[in-house]
Design an enzyme around this catalytic site. Structure first.
Site, PDB file in Angstrom:
ATOM      1  N   GLY A 237       0.755  -1.246   0.000  1.00  0.00           N
ATOM      2  CA  GLY A 237       0.000   0.000   0.000  1.00  0.00           C
ATOM      3  C   GLY A 237       0.780   1.286   0.000  1.00  0.00           C
ATOM      4  O   GLY A 237       0.199   2.358  -0.225  1.00  0.00           O
ATOM      5  N   PRO A 272       4.607  -5.199  -0.599  1.00  0.00           N
ATOM      6  CA  PRO A 272       4.630  -4.038  -1.487  1.00  0.00           C
ATOM      7  C   PRO A 272       4.558  -4.428  -2.958  1.00  0.00           C
ATOM      8  O   PRO A 272       5.134  -5.435  -3.365  1.00  0.00           O
ATOM      9  CB  PRO A 272       5.989  -3.385  -1.185  1.00  0.00           C
ATOM     10  CG  PRO A 272       6.848  -4.508  -0.721  1.00  0.00           C
ATOM     11  CD  PRO A 272       5.944  -5.507  -0.053  1.00  0.00           C
ATOM     12  N   ARG A 274       3.285  -1.596  -5.840  1.00  0.00           N
ATOM     13  CA  ARG A 274       3.498  -0.337  -6.543  1.00  0.00           C
ATOM     14  C   ARG A 274       4.850   0.310  -6.193  1.00  0.00           C
ATOM     15  O   ARG A 274       5.554   0.787  -7.072  1.00  0.00           O
ATOM     16  CB  ARG A 274       2.370   0.633  -6.165  1.00  0.00           C
ATOM     17  CG  ARG A 274       2.392   1.929  -6.938  1.00  0.00           C
ATOM     18  CD  ARG A 274       1.438   2.950  -6.301  1.00  0.00           C
ATOM     19  NE  ARG A 274       0.140   2.412  -5.987  1.00  0.00           N
ATOM     20  CZ  ARG A 274      -0.940   2.485  -6.775  1.00  0.00           C
ATOM     21  NH1 ARG A 274      -0.856   3.084  -7.939  1.00  0.00           N
ATOM     22  NH2 ARG A 274      -2.080   1.964  -6.389  1.00  0.00           N
ATOM     23  N   ARG A 310      -4.952   3.444 -16.024  1.00  0.00           N
ATOM     24  CA  ARG A 310      -5.080   4.202 -14.773  1.00  0.00           C
ATOM     25  C   ARG A 310      -5.709   5.597 -14.947  1.00  0.00           C
ATOM     26  O   ARG A 310      -6.579   5.968 -14.159  1.00  0.00           O
ATOM     27  CB  ARG A 310      -3.737   4.295 -14.041  1.00  0.00           C
ATOM     28  CG  ARG A 310      -3.115   2.919 -13.724  1.00  0.00           C
ATOM     29  CD  ARG A 310      -1.977   2.978 -12.720  1.00  0.00           C
ATOM     30  NE  ARG A 310      -2.462   3.296 -11.400  1.00  0.00           N
ATOM     31  CZ  ARG A 310      -2.443   4.482 -10.869  1.00  0.00           C
ATOM     32  NH1 ARG A 310      -1.899   5.486 -11.514  1.00  0.00           N
ATOM     33  NH2 ARG A 310      -2.942   4.681  -9.673  1.00  0.00           N
ATOM     34  N   CYS A 341     -11.649   3.803 -29.419  1.00  0.00           N
ATOM     35  CA  CYS A 341     -12.946   4.429 -29.689  1.00  0.00           C
ATOM     36  C   CYS A 341     -13.757   4.649 -28.423  1.00  0.00           C
ATOM     37  O   CYS A 341     -14.812   4.030 -28.232  1.00  0.00           O
ATOM     38  CB  CYS A 341     -13.711   3.579 -30.675  1.00  0.00           C
ATOM     39  SG  CYS A 341     -12.768   3.363 -32.166  1.00  0.00           S
TER      40      CYS A 341
END
Ligand code: LLP
Length: 416
Positions: A237, A272, A274, A310, A341
């Site tokens: 986190g 962990p 990210r 993201r 599209c």
């Protein structure tokens, strides 16, 4: 790890221009030494608790990255049979694998038991009962931790907040204690730890402190019942710098939570994702066209929401820069969009930046985590290639998909 040398941004010692030319775009480029530094930073920060740094595979499951993390002594946090398969494939020792997730299937539990993973992070009482019964059928003892939902606000995006009472994750404290109590009557499960993971992209230490404080109280109660808790798994986190907001480092986090871990007397597991890979990677994209409308200036690039979802999904900010900074360009405001599209297919909205021209290569920063991992073939776009850089060396660690890849699983059965 992504720094400019003589006007061209390099990953370690390798020019991004050279990589874009050689491998084409969109292209993910990762710095191996940045990844290694982050794994080591966690190991060092928590050294006194003999930590297992269980890298959260979901952030970036590339096999080469997993192998390198494994070589450094990292374990893995998995959430599916697919991730288990990959972790084993990459040589991560199964006694350093922890398995979370609210919907583990019968087959996934069986596979993880057969692989003798360290701990099942159990998220409901029905799951605990199923684990007990499958372990019984296999004549094994399953080691588990209950994922506690401590009802703490991690102050992050709602979609990635997982430790508030209204979320689907974990068990509230009362039910968690009840689960440990029930487990004492079960024959094939044995408590080994306790788990919590309150969310992702957390930029302050306070939510971690609040959660761990509560979990340590639960440990005390559970031990009084007679269950043994040797591992405290505090989840992942920790956030990264996307926009200039600088989150705590692993050692700053360690400084504030160590007293609680010490009090628990447990060995530590940390998951962990990210923070290991996020800022270790960029996504390179080439500008197709500049399109002026009465309202906006669109920069149409060859990467899209299928490569990096993201911005579309969380309205996330990713810094976007030229890799060739030698040319003078006028500052402008533009919309950076892909070829898909959908109006939601944007990489940046209203972004102030030097005006790109057709053919320019742009670098989308902080794309190492939840970039390739969340990519898709939407609009029948082939997924990007991935490069891993180690000082002045580089290696293709995933080739670009081909059109044949796109229909392979359909063609295979037609040919049978
Ligand atoms: N452990 C568990 C049980 C998790 O669910 C997660 C992430 C992690 C560890 C790793 O968290 P990290 O250190 O990476 O924050 N796709 C979203 C992020 C989803 C995170 C899901 N769980 C995004 O792009 O922001």
């Amino acid at each position: 790890m992504f720094t400019e040398k003589e006007g061209i941004v390099h990953c370690e010692d390798v020019s991004l221009e050279l990589l874009a030319k050689r491998y084409g775009t969109p292209l993910f480029v990762y710095s191996l030494n940045s990844i290694k530094n982050m794994v080591t930073a966690y190991q060092e920060a928590f050294r006194k608790f003999s930590p297992i740094v269980a890298y959260a595979i979901k952030a970036n499951p590339n096999l080469s990255i997993l192998r390198e993390a494994g070589l450094l002594g990292a374990g893995a946090d998995i959430v599916s049979g697919g991730e288990l398969h990959r972790a084993i494939d990459a040589g991560i020792p199964t006694n350093k694998i922890v398995f979370a997730g609210v919907g583990k299937s019968h087959a996934e539990i069986e596979a993880a038991l057969a692989a003798e993973i360290l701990i099942f992070n159990v998220e409901s009482i029905p799951e605990l009962k199923l684990l007990d019964s499958i372990a019984g059928e296999m004549n094994l003892t399953a080691h588990f931790a209950i994922r506690v939902n401590p009802d703490v606000d991690p102050r992050t995006h709602a979609y990635i907040s997982t430790g508030k009472k209204e979320s689907k994750f974990g068990l509230d404290i009362k039910t968690a204690i009840e689960a440990y109590r029930l487990s004492l009557k079960m024959k094939n499960v044995e408590a080994l730890g306790i788990h919590c993971h309150i969310g992702s992209q957390i930029t302050k230490t306070n939510p971690f402190v609040q959660a761990i404080e509560k979990v340590v109280r639960v440990i005390r109660e559970v031990r009084e019942l007679g269950a043994s808790i040797n591992y405290l798994d505090i989840g992942g986190g920790l956030g990264i710098d996307y926009d200039g907001t600088v989150p705590p480092t692993p050692s700053e986090l360690a400084n504030v939570i160590s007293p609680f871990i010490e009090e628990s007397g447990c060995k530590l597991i940390i998951e962990p994702g990210r923070s290991i890979v996020g800022n270790s990677g960029v996504l390179l994209t080439r500008v197709h066209y500049i399109k002026e409308t009465p309202i906006h200036r669109y920069v149409i690039v060859d990467a899209a929401m299928n490569d990096l979802i993201r911005p579309a999904f969380y309205d996330a900010f990713h810094s976007i820069e030229h890799i060739d900074t030698r040319q003078a360009r006028t500052e402008t405001v533009c919309e950076i969009v892909g070829p898909i599209c959908e109006t939601g297919d944007f990489l940046a909205k209203g972004r102030k930046m030097p005006l790109p021209a057709s053919g320019d290569i742009l670098m989308i920063r902080s794309a190492g985590a939840y970039g390739m991992a969340m990519s898709s073939n939407y609009n029948q776009r082939t997924r990007a290639a991935e490069i891993l850089v180690d000082k002045n060396k580089f290696k293709l660690v995933r080739r670009r998909e081909t059109y044949a890849d796109l229909s392979r699983t359909e063609k295979e059965i037609e040919d049978e």
